[in-house]
Scaffold this motif. Structure first.
Motif, short mmCIF file in Angstrom:
data_model
loop_
_atom_site.label_atom_id
_atom_site.label_comp_id
_atom_site.label_asym_id
_atom_site.label_seq_id
_atom_site.Cartn_x
_atom_site.Cartn_y
_atom_site.Cartn_z
N ASP A 40 -85.00 7.80 15.62
CA ASP A 40 -85.85 6.54 15.33
C ASP A 40 -85.77 6.05 16.56
O ASP A 40 -86.83 5.35 16.84
N HIS A 41 -84.80 5.52 17.27
CA HIS A 41 -84.91 4.76 18.34
C HIS A 41 -83.60 4.85 19.30
O HIS A 41 -82.65 5.76 18.75
N ILE A 42 -83.84 4.61 20.50
CA ILE A 42 -82.67 4.62 21.67
C ILE A 42 -82.24 3.25 21.62
O ILE A 42 -83.17 2.45 22.20
N ILE A 81 -87.64 1.92 21.27
CA ILE A 81 -86.72 1.60 22.28
C ILE A 81 -85.95 0.19 21.48
O ILE A 81 -86.63 -0.66 21.05
N GLU A 82 -84.72 0.21 21.29
CA GLU A 82 -84.22 -1.07 20.88
C GLU A 82 -83.39 -1.70 22.00
O GLU A 82 -82.34 -1.07 22.51
N LEU A 83 -83.69 -2.70 22.44
CA LEU A 83 -82.82 -3.74 23.72
C LEU A 83 -82.03 -4.22 22.68
O LEU A 83 -82.45 -5.15 21.88
N HIS A 106 -76.95 2.54 25.31
CA HIS A 106 -76.07 2.11 24.34
C HIS A 106 -75.79 3.07 23.15
O HIS A 106 -74.57 3.49 22.82
N HIS A 107 -76.91 3.64 22.46
CA HIS A 107 -76.79 4.28 21.40
C HIS A 107 -78.03 5.22 20.97
O HIS A 107 -79.06 4.87 21.37
N ILE A 108 -77.91 6.08 20.34
CA ILE A 108 -79.10 7.14 19.82
C ILE A 108 -79.06 7.11 18.35
O ILE A 108 -78.11 7.01 17.63
N CYS A 109 -79.88 6.90 17.69
CA CYS A 109 -80.30 6.41 16.27
C CYS A 109 -80.91 7.42 15.71
O CYS A 109 -82.28 7.55 15.99
N TYR A 110 -80.75 8.09 14.87
CA TYR A 110 -81.15 9.26 13.98
C TYR A 110 -81.53 8.65 12.53
O TYR A 110 -80.56 7.91 12.13
N ILE A 136 -73.62 7.10 18.09
CA ILE A 136 -74.73 7.64 17.26
C ILE A 136 -74.63 6.56 15.93
O ILE A 136 -73.87 6.47 15.28
N GLU A 137 -75.96 6.16 15.87
CA GLU A 137 -76.37 5.31 14.59
C GLU A 137 -76.97 6.22 13.67
O GLU A 137 -78.10 6.97 14.21
N LEU A 138 -76.67 6.19 12.48
CA LEU A 138 -77.53 6.91 11.44
C LEU A 138 -78.16 5.73 10.56
O LEU A 138 -77.62 4.69 10.11
ZN ZN Z 1 -79.97 0.92 16.80
#
Ligand code: ZN
Length: 140
Positions: A6-8, A53-55, A77-81, A127-129
């Motif tokens: 979804d976003h990085i 992208i999430e800043l 910082h993280h990868i969101c799936y 990792i964010e879900l």
């Molecule tokens: Zn996020």
């Protein structure tokens, strides 16, 4: 279990400068929210296709992002799936032995339900879900 990225998430020390860098490349700001419960300001930017992208800016030095910046500096910082069923995904991860930061869903930016897998469990990557809404776009 995972549907799509979804976003990085990218931790930044200077939000306005970071937004300027990405918008100059053609991304546009789609959401800007201060999340006091997480001590962050989150600005989402979208490209015409693909992941956002999430800043992430810190609201203080004693917040999770503030501590991250002090320890590792600005950067990824993280990868969101996206996942269809977050509670099921958490249970699955626990049964597989992944160390979870969140063992129950919590509410994050945009009011979305999310949970984090500890970076220790993922080779140093947080990792964010997050739970997709019914009818939300899925990967092809
Ligand atoms: Zn996020």
């Amino acid at each position: 279990m995972l549907d799509h990225i979804d976003h990085i998430g990218i931790a930044v020390t200077d939000m306005e400068a970071a937004v300027a860098l990405y918008t100059a490349l053609g991304l546009r700001v789609t959401h800007d929210e201060t999340v006091p419960s997480q001590g962050t300001r989150a600005v989402f930017l979208s490209a015409p296709q693909g992941a956002d992208i999430e800043l992430l800016g810190a609201l203080g030095d004693d917040t999770p992002v503030g501590k991250f910046l002090a320890k590792r500096g600005a950067g990824m910082h993280h990868i969101c799936y996206a996942v269809p069923d977050l509670a099921a995904a958490i249970t699955y991860c626990q049964h597989q032995g992944y160390e979870m930061i969140d063992t129950t869903p919590r509410i994050g930016a945009k009011g979305k339900l999310l949970a984090f897998i500890h970076p220790k469990a993922m080779g140093g990557v947080l990792i964010e879900l997050y739970e997709m809404k019914r009818g939300e776009r899925r990967a092809n």
